[in-house]
Every structure is written in structure tokens, then in C-alpha cells.
Motif scaffolding. Structure first.
Motif, PDB file in Angstrom:
ATOM      1  N   ALA A   1       0.849  -1.200   0.000  1.00 55.81           N
ATOM      2  CA  ALA A   1       0.000   0.000   0.000  1.00 55.81           C
ATOM      3  C   ALA A   1       0.877   1.239   0.000  1.00 55.81           C
ATOM      4  O   ALA A   1       1.999   1.235   0.515  1.00 55.81           O
ATOM      5  CB  ALA A   1      -0.883  -0.007   1.221  1.00 55.81           C
ATOM      6  N   PRO A   2       0.398   2.313  -0.614  1.00 54.65           N
ATOM      7  CA  PRO A   2       1.191   3.558  -0.615  1.00 54.65           C
ATOM      8  C   PRO A   2       1.406   4.044   0.797  1.00 54.65           C
ATOM      9  O   PRO A   2       0.517   4.015   1.626  1.00 54.65           O
ATOM     10  CB  PRO A   2       0.338   4.520  -1.428  1.00 54.65           C
ATOM     11  N   VAL A   3       2.615   4.443   1.043  1.00 52.63           N
ATOM     12  CA  VAL A   3       3.020   4.899   2.372  1.00 52.63           C
ATOM     13  C   VAL A   3       3.209   6.400   2.315  1.00 52.63           C
ATOM     14  O   VAL A   3       3.751   6.934   1.356  1.00 52.63           O
ATOM     15  CB  VAL A   3       4.333   4.203   2.817  1.00 52.63           C
ATOM     16  N   ASP A   4       2.729   7.052   3.341  1.00 54.87           N
ATOM     17  CA  ASP A   4       2.922   8.519   3.412  1.00 54.87           C
ATOM     18  C   ASP A   4       4.406   8.850   3.444  1.00 54.87           C
ATOM     19  O   ASP A   4       5.206   8.119   4.049  1.00 54.87           O
ATOM     20  CB  ASP A   4       2.265   9.070   4.673  1.00 54.87           C
ATOM     21  N   PRO A   5       4.784   9.873   2.775  1.00 58.05           N
ATOM     22  CA  PRO A   5       6.222  10.252   2.765  1.00 58.05           C
ATOM     23  C   PRO A   5       6.690  10.526   4.182  1.00 58.05           C
ATOM     24  O   PRO A   5       5.985  11.147   4.973  1.00 58.05           O
ATOM     25  CB  PRO A   5       6.253  11.489   1.894  1.00 58.05           C
ATOM     26  N   PRO A   6       7.831   9.998   4.502  1.00 53.08           N
ATOM     27  CA  PRO A   6       8.350  10.240   5.863  1.00 53.08           C
ATOM     28  C   PRO A   6       8.749  11.678   6.071  1.00 53.08           C
ATOM     29  O   PRO A   6       8.897  12.456   5.137  1.00 53.08           O
ATOM     30  CB  PRO A   6       9.549   9.285   5.949  1.00 53.08           C
ATOM     31  N   ALA A   7       8.924  12.027   7.298  1.00 55.52           N
ATOM     32  CA  ALA A   7       9.330  13.403   7.650  1.00 55.52           C
ATOM     33  C   ALA A   7      10.737  13.667   7.156  1.00 55.52           C
ATOM     34  O   ALA A   7      11.525  12.752   6.932  1.00 55.52           O
ATOM     35  CB  ALA A   7       9.255  13.574   9.168  1.00 55.52           C
ATOM     36  N   PRO A   8      11.048  14.942   6.941  1.00 58.18           N
ATOM     37  CA  PRO A   8      12.411  15.301   6.490  1.00 58.18           C
ATOM     38  C   PRO A   8      13.434  14.778   7.478  1.00 58.18           C
ATOM     39  O   PRO A   8      13.279  14.889   8.683  1.00 58.18           O
ATOM     40  CB  PRO A   8      12.399  16.823   6.440  1.00 58.18           C
TER      41      PRO A   8
ATOM     42  N   THR B   1      12.146  -7.492   7.325  1.00 61.19           N
ATOM     43  CA  THR B   1      10.762  -7.344   7.778  1.00 61.19           C
ATOM     44  C   THR B   1      10.124  -6.165   7.078  1.00 61.19           C
ATOM     45  O   THR B   1      10.729  -5.096   6.961  1.00 61.19           O
ATOM     46  CB  THR B   1      10.717  -7.127   9.279  1.00 61.19           C
ATOM     47  N   ARG B   2       8.906  -6.379   6.622  1.00 60.82           N
ATOM     48  CA  ARG B   2       8.186  -5.300   5.936  1.00 60.82           C
ATOM     49  C   ARG B   2       7.771  -4.245   6.932  1.00 60.82           C
ATOM     50  O   ARG B   2       7.234  -4.548   7.993  1.00 60.82           O
ATOM     51  CB  ARG B   2       6.961  -5.876   5.244  1.00 60.82           C
ATOM     52  N   ARG B   3       8.060  -2.987   6.599  1.00 59.74           N
ATOM     53  CA  ARG B   3       7.764  -1.869   7.488  1.00 59.74           C
ATOM     54  C   ARG B   3       6.506  -1.160   7.011  1.00 59.74           C
ATOM     55  O   ARG B   3       6.199  -1.121   5.841  1.00 59.74           O
ATOM     56  CB  ARG B   3       8.935  -0.884   7.537  1.00 59.74           C
ATOM     57  N   GLY B   4       5.766  -0.608   7.970  1.00 60.53           N
ATOM     58  CA  GLY B   4       4.484   0.004   7.648  1.00 60.53           C
ATOM     59  C   GLY B   4       4.469   1.480   7.931  1.00 60.53           C
ATOM     60  O   GLY B   4       5.508   2.160   7.875  1.00 60.53           O
ATOM     61  N   LEU B   5       3.325   2.013   8.246  1.00 62.88           N
ATOM     62  CA  LEU B   5       3.141   3.433   8.496  1.00 62.88           C
ATOM     63  C   LEU B   5       3.818   3.843   9.788  1.00 62.88           C
ATOM     64  O   LEU B   5       3.989   3.041  10.702  1.00 62.88           O
ATOM     65  CB  LEU B   5       1.650   3.754   8.572  1.00 62.88           C
ATOM     66  N   PRO B   6       4.198   5.092   9.878  1.00 63.60           N
ATOM     67  CA  PRO B   6       4.813   5.584  11.124  1.00 63.60           C
ATOM     68  C   PRO B   6       3.779   5.638  12.234  1.00 63.60           C
ATOM     69  O   PRO B   6       2.590   5.744  12.013  1.00 63.60           O
ATOM     70  CB  PRO B   6       5.327   6.974  10.753  1.00 63.60           C
ATOM     71  N   ARG B   7       4.264   5.551  13.460  1.00 63.92           N
ATOM     72  CA  ARG B   7       3.396   5.607  14.622  1.00 63.92           C
ATOM     73  C   ARG B   7       2.933   7.031  14.918  1.00 63.92           C
ATOM     74  O   ARG B   7       1.868   7.207  15.519  1.00 63.92           O
ATOM     75  CB  ARG B   7       4.107   5.029  15.845  1.00 63.92           C
ATOM     76  N   THR B   8       3.698   8.020  14.554  1.00 65.56           N
ATOM     77  CA  THR B   8       3.342   9.427  14.790  1.00 65.56           C
ATOM     78  C   THR B   8       3.408  10.166  13.470  1.00 65.56           C
ATOM     79  O   THR B   8       4.172   9.787  12.572  1.00 65.56           O
ATOM     80  CB  THR B   8       4.289  10.074  15.809  1.00 65.56           C
TER      81      THR B   8
ATOM     82  N   GLY C   1       6.708  10.813  11.489  1.00 70.53           N
ATOM     83  CA  GLY C   1       7.751  10.004  12.100  1.00 70.53           C
ATOM     84  C   GLY C   1       8.303   8.968  11.143  1.00 70.53           C
ATOM     85  O   GLY C   1       7.988   8.920   9.947  1.00 70.53           O
ATOM     86  N   GLU C   2       9.099   8.075  11.715  1.00 73.03           N
ATOM     87  CA  GLU C   2       9.764   7.034  10.937  1.00 73.03           C
ATOM     88  C   GLU C   2       8.803   5.855  10.763  1.00 73.03           C
ATOM     89  O   GLU C   2       7.962   5.586  11.610  1.00 73.03           O
ATOM     90  CB  GLU C   2      11.020   6.559  11.677  1.00 73.03           C
ATOM     91  N   ALA C   3       8.956   5.167   9.658  1.00 74.53           N
ATOM     92  CA  ALA C   3       8.122   3.984   9.418  1.00 74.53           C
ATOM     93  C   ALA C   3       8.360   2.933  10.501  1.00 74.53           C
ATOM     94  O   ALA C   3       9.476   2.798  10.999  1.00 74.53           O
ATOM     95  CB  ALA C   3       8.436   3.405   8.032  1.00 74.53           C
TER      96      ALA C   3
END
Length: 574
Positions: free
Chosen positions: A42-49, A79-86, A89-91
Motif C-alpha cells: 500500500a502507498p506509504v505517506d512520505p516520511p518526515a524530512p 521485515t516489511r515496514r508500515g506506516l509511522p506511529r506518529t 515520524g519514521e516507518a
């Protein structure tokens, strides 16, 4: 997560007349270890700078075919990483905590036993045994070898891997749970068991058991999986003893069970049946005999005492009649005595029949008053009552006209002590020896007086109150003299007459039968008691009277009574 290759099942064509879909040359789709096929990421939101780029799951871009499966198994998978918790934030999870151990194989354990309580997020590996593993023999061979390698890797993972997948923190802002130093507990291998089909079942999860059927369901050449360690030889089973056939349980009744018909109730005569009456007579007779024997012995002992001897001398059982009393019995008295006995026997018989009759055979209807309707038996009972009363009235009138009343009506108070003396003599079986042609003993006199002047009037008065002649509209009389009182007196009076007849006949026959019967039926007698002691005239007349009474008793049937009743009214039968 690790994947392994398998053939793609082809379905219906996309266009009419086209080839099945997908095309035959298309690469095999990877199968993920999850319960459902792995969808594209699934498309993942771009991480923070400044955040490191999220790692890419090699299984998403791994080449298809046998070579790609071998490369994936050699290098392991991240391991497949998902959406950030905040936000921003980082995935999740971080890249550092999700790096796989180099010694850990890419494929998770096919056995997939139940996880511990803290292993909530583990992805189980499912293998669909119903789908073919490969469309060619080579693919089937690769799939079988891959399954065997997965089982070996699972054993190595259970033995040496200490990594535990971590999840959400228990508190806001805290570390992920469980802590990083947590190690999984070792699991013992489940015992193997033999299934119903004779196949050794090692207790593996359905995912690992389904892997054995991948090559068999493909439709190609049978695959040759790596040899598994030989199971210990089972002990030879003892030969089974054949079970005995089930015994048929016999039924309670042959054929259809039928309930036996209820036995009809035995006929009753009054409150008892015939058998019960026989028992009453036997037991009652035995009791009467016992009481009588005891009474005789007791009275004999009492009369042997001197005071009782003096009492018997003073009161011998009879007293002298007044002067002018007649001696002997006239002929009218003999006829009246016979008619009285004849009517009273028939009256008792019809009275008992009226009490027990439920459906009269015929009815009598008065000619003067059509409302006067009664059963033919009741009419006969009342007709006999009228004849008996007429005979009794004539008898009483003649008693006072001829002076015979002095023989049956007490004329002195000495009658009572003499009656006691006579009773003691009767009980002791030393009976009085008076001459009945001249005088009765005191007990006889009292019995005759009670029968003629007490019992007979009571029977007449109560019978009249219960008869159809009684005025029904006389309210005052009905209130003063209820019919219930008449019923309560009438039946006991009848019982008294029965008892009197039995005792009277028994004493007549046991105290000089020929002499006494000559007095009452032949009017023969003398002041000398022994004068007619051997005369049989009275006996034959008595026998004739008994025959006439019995004939009348038997003839009292509707066939005989109805013609007589029609002379005084109308008779209708049912």
C-alpha cells in the motif's frame, strides 16, 4: 516474510474464444506465508524530512522462478515496514530492530505451532494444498524441496533463534513491548500419532501437513520430496478378535402387545359378593358358637350358686294368670297364626326386592288417580301389607273379645323377674317346662306383647308414611313426620321380625315339637303336658303351611302378579 514459487492456476478466458487467463508464459506468483495472498504494498505517506527511507521487502521485487526462490532462501528477507506511529515520524518498526539474523532462514517455520501469549502479531504460513504446486515436473520438484527446507529451517529457528517480534508500547511514549532482551521459551516437539488411515501424524499444524499435497494436486509427475527421518517401527498389532453378533432381545409379547380385558366385577348381594357372604356366614357362625358356649358355661356356674338357686325357686319363669283366663287355643287363633306367618314372609321378601330393584319389569297405575304410578313389586308389597294389617286387626279384636289377651299382655309385675329366670334357664340349656296350652312363660309373654303391640304398629305406621297413599300435599304432616324418620325405623323393624321368626321357630321345635305344633296348627292340647306329645297332626299341618308359603314365594313374579294387579288398576310393562 519469505515466499516460495508455485504455478499460477489459470481460469476462464477474458474474451470469448481466447486463451485461459492468465497467459501460460506469465511468471509464477509468489505465495506469502500469510493466510491470504500478499497484495501489492500500500502507498506509504512520505516520511518526515531527515527520516531514513523505509526498507523495501525483497519479496515484492524478487524474480520469479526457481532461481529467485533459491536466492531468496539464501539471503533472507527483511521485515516489511508500515506506516509511522506518529505523524511525520519514521516507518514502523525501525530498521535497526527489524534486521533479520543472518543465521535465520528466509522461510519461517512451516510447522507454525501456537505462539506464546506475547506473540500476537506473528504471520502464520499457510499452504493451500488444494491448489497445484507447479505446472511442470521441475516446478513440483522445486516445491517439494522447498517444503523440506522450510521444515529444517523451522527446526533451526526453534533451536537457535532468540529474536522476538515486538509490538506497541504498554504506555504512551514508552518502549515497544516486549523488551528487546526477551527470549522465547523453547517448545517441545509434539508427539507423533497414528491416524485412522494408518499415516503417522506428527502433530504439525495444518499448514505443514498441506505441503505434502502440493505436488500431488498439481497433475504433473509425482514429486520426490527429501526423505524424512524414519519413524520408529510400531509394535505389531495383536490380531483383532471378531465381535460376537448382537443378540436379539425377545419381545415381552409375541406380535402386537394387547392389554388383557378387565374382569367384570362379581355380582353383589347387598354390600358383599356371594363368596364374601359365605365367609361372613362361616366366620359369624363360628363366632356365635364360641360366644354361646362361653355363655352356657358361665351361666351354669352362676346358677350353681346358692343365691341363684333361691332366685329360681321364687321365680320359676312363669306366674299365675288372673282368674277367668281361657285355656287352650281356639280355631280362629290357629288360622290367624297361619295367615300372619304367610303374609309376613311375603312382605319381607317383597320389601327386600323393592330396596334392591333398579329397573322394574312392570308398573301399576291407579284407575282413579292416573298420577299414582309405582312398580309392580311395590304394589304387591303394599297389597300384602293391607292383607297383613287386616288379619292383625281381626286378631287383636278377637283377642280382647275372647279374653285371650291375658295370655299375651302382662298382668303382674312379677313378669320381669320371671322373665330373667326364664332367660337364665334358656341360656343354661335347662329350659323351662311350662305347658303352653295353659300359660306362656314370662319371657314368651313379653316377646309376644312386643311383637303384637309394638313392632307391628311401628311397621304399619312407617310403611304408611313411605307409601303412595300418604298425602303428599300435607305440609304440616310432612314437617311433623318426615319420611326420613320412617325409613330409619321401618327397616330395623323388619330385622326384628326376622329375628323373632328364627328364634320362635327354633324354640318351638326344640321344646317339644309335636306338642307345640299341635297347639298352634291343630288346636289339640290338654292340661296334661304329655297328653299329645306324640300327635303328628299339628306337624303335617305345619308342613302343609310351609309348602303353601314357599309356593307363594316362588310364584311372586310379574307373570302371576300382573293379572291380579289389573283388577285394581292398569299394568304396563317395559
Amino acid at each position: 516474510m519469505a515466499t516460495y514459487a508455485r504455478s499460477v492456476r489459470r481460469g476462464l478466458p477474458r474474451a470469448s474464444g481466447g486463451d485461459p487467463w492468465p497467459p501460460a508464459g506469465e511468471a509464477s506468483a509468489p505465495v506469502a506465508g500469510a493466510a491470504t495472498p500478499v497484495d501489492p504494498p500500500a502507498p506509504v505517506d512520505p516520511p518526515a524530512p531527515g527520516a531514513p527511507p523505509a526498507s523495501v521487502d525483497p519479496t515484492e521485487t524478487a524474480p520469479t522462478g526457481t532461481a529467485s526462490m533459491q536466492n531468496a532462501s539464501a539471503r533472507g528477507a527483511a521485515t516489511r515496514r508500515g506506516l509511522p506511529r506518529t505523524p511525520g515520524g519514521e516507518a514502523w518498526p525501525p530498521a535497526a530492530s527489524t534486521a533479520p539474523d543472518a543465521a535465520t532462514p528466509a522461510f519461517p517455520s512451516v510447522e507454525n505451532p501456537p505462539r506464546e501469549a506475547h506473540d500476537h502479531g506473528a504471520d502464520p504460513v499457510l499452504v493451500d494444498a488444494a491448489e497445484p504446486a507447479a505446472s511442470t515436473p521441475a516446478a513440483s520438484t522445486v516445491a517439494a524441496s522447498t517444503v523440506a527446507a522450510s521444515a529444517a529451517a523451522a527446526s533451526a529457528d526453534d533451536a537457535g533463534s532468540g529474536a522476538v517480534r515486538r509490538g506497541l508500547p504498554r504506555a504512551a511514549g514508552g518502549d515497544a513491548w516486549p523488551p528487546a532482551e526477551t527470549t522465547p521459551a523453547s517448545r517441545a516437539a509434539p508427539p507423533s500419532r497414528e491416524t485412522a488411515r494408518g499415516v503417522r501424524d506428527s502433530g504439525l499444524a495444518p499448514q505443514s501437513q498441506s505441503a505434502d499435497a502440493v505436488s500431488a494436486s498439481s497433475g504433473g509427475a509425482p514429486a520426490t520430496p527429501e526423505p524424512a527421518p524414519a519413524a520408529p517401527a510400531a509394535a505389531p498389532a495383536a490380531p483383532a478378535t471378531p465381535r460376537a453378533p448382537l443378540a436379539e432381545r425377545p419381545l415381552a409379547h409375541a406380535g402386537v402387545a394387547r392389554r388383557p380385558a378387565a374382569k367384570p366385577d362379581p355380582a353383589r348381594i347387598g354390600p358383599f359378593t356371594k363368596v364374601q357372604w359365605a365367609g361372613v356366614v362361616v366366620l359369624g357362625g363360628a363366632a356365635v358358637l364360641y360366644v354361646a358356649a362361653m355363655a352356657v358355661l358361665a351361666v351354669r356356674w352362676i346358677l350353681s350358686l346358692e343365691p341363684l338357686q333361691d332366685f329360681l325357686t321364687t321365680y320359676p319363669g312363669e306366674y299365675h294368670l288372673p282368674e277367668g283366663a281361657p285355656v287352650g287355643f281356639p280355631a280362629w287363633l290357629n288360622w290367624s297364626h297361619f295367615l300372619n306367618a304367610f303374609f309376613i314372609v311375603l312382605i319381607i321378601r317383597t320389601g327386600l326386592q323393592v330396596r334392591s330393584e333398579k329397573r322394574p319389569a312392570a308398573f301399576w297405575i291407579s284407575k282413579k288417580d292416573r298420577k299414582r304410578r309405582m312398580s309392580l313389586t311395590l304394589w304387591l308389597h303394599q297389597a300384602l301389607d293391607v292383607l297383613w294389617l287386616a288379619n292383625g286387626v281381626i286378631f287383636v279384636v278377637l283377642l280382647f273379645v275372647t279374653g285371650q289377651w291375658m295370655r299375651v299382655i302382662p298382668t303382674s309385675w312379677e313378669v320381669f323377674p320371671n322373665a330373667v329366670s326364664a332367660a337364665l334357664q334358656y341360656v343354661s340349656l335347662d329350659w323351662p317346662t311350662e305347658n303352653g296350652w295353659v300359660n306362656y312363660n314370662a319371657l314368651q309373654q313379653l316377646a309376644y306383647f312386643a311383637t303384637i303391640f309394638i313392632a307391628a304398629p311401628l311397621a304399619a305406621i312407617t310403611g304408611y308414611r313411605m307409601s303412595a297413599v300418604w298425602p303428599k300435599q300435607a305440609t304440616t304432616l310432612n314437617r311433623i313426620y318426615p319420611v326420613e324418620w320412617a325409613r330409619k325405623i321401618h327397616f330395623p323393624t323388619m330385622l326384628y321380625f326376622v329375628l323373632f321368626i328364627v328364634v320362635h321357630v327354633a324354640l318351638v321345635l326344640s321344646t317339644g315339637a309335636l306338642r307345640n305344633l299341635g297347639h298352634m296348627y291343630a288346636a289339640t292340647g290338654s292340661t296334661d303336658p304329655e297328653a299329645y306329645a306324640d300327635n303328628w297332626t299339628g306337624f303335617w299341618l305345619f308342613a302343609l303351611s310351609i309348602a303353601v308359603t314357599v309356593a307363594a314365594y316362588v310364584a311372586m313374579r310379574p307373570l302371576v302378579v300382573a293379572p291380579i294387579a289389573r283388577l285394581f288398576g292398569e299394568v304396563k310393562s317395559r
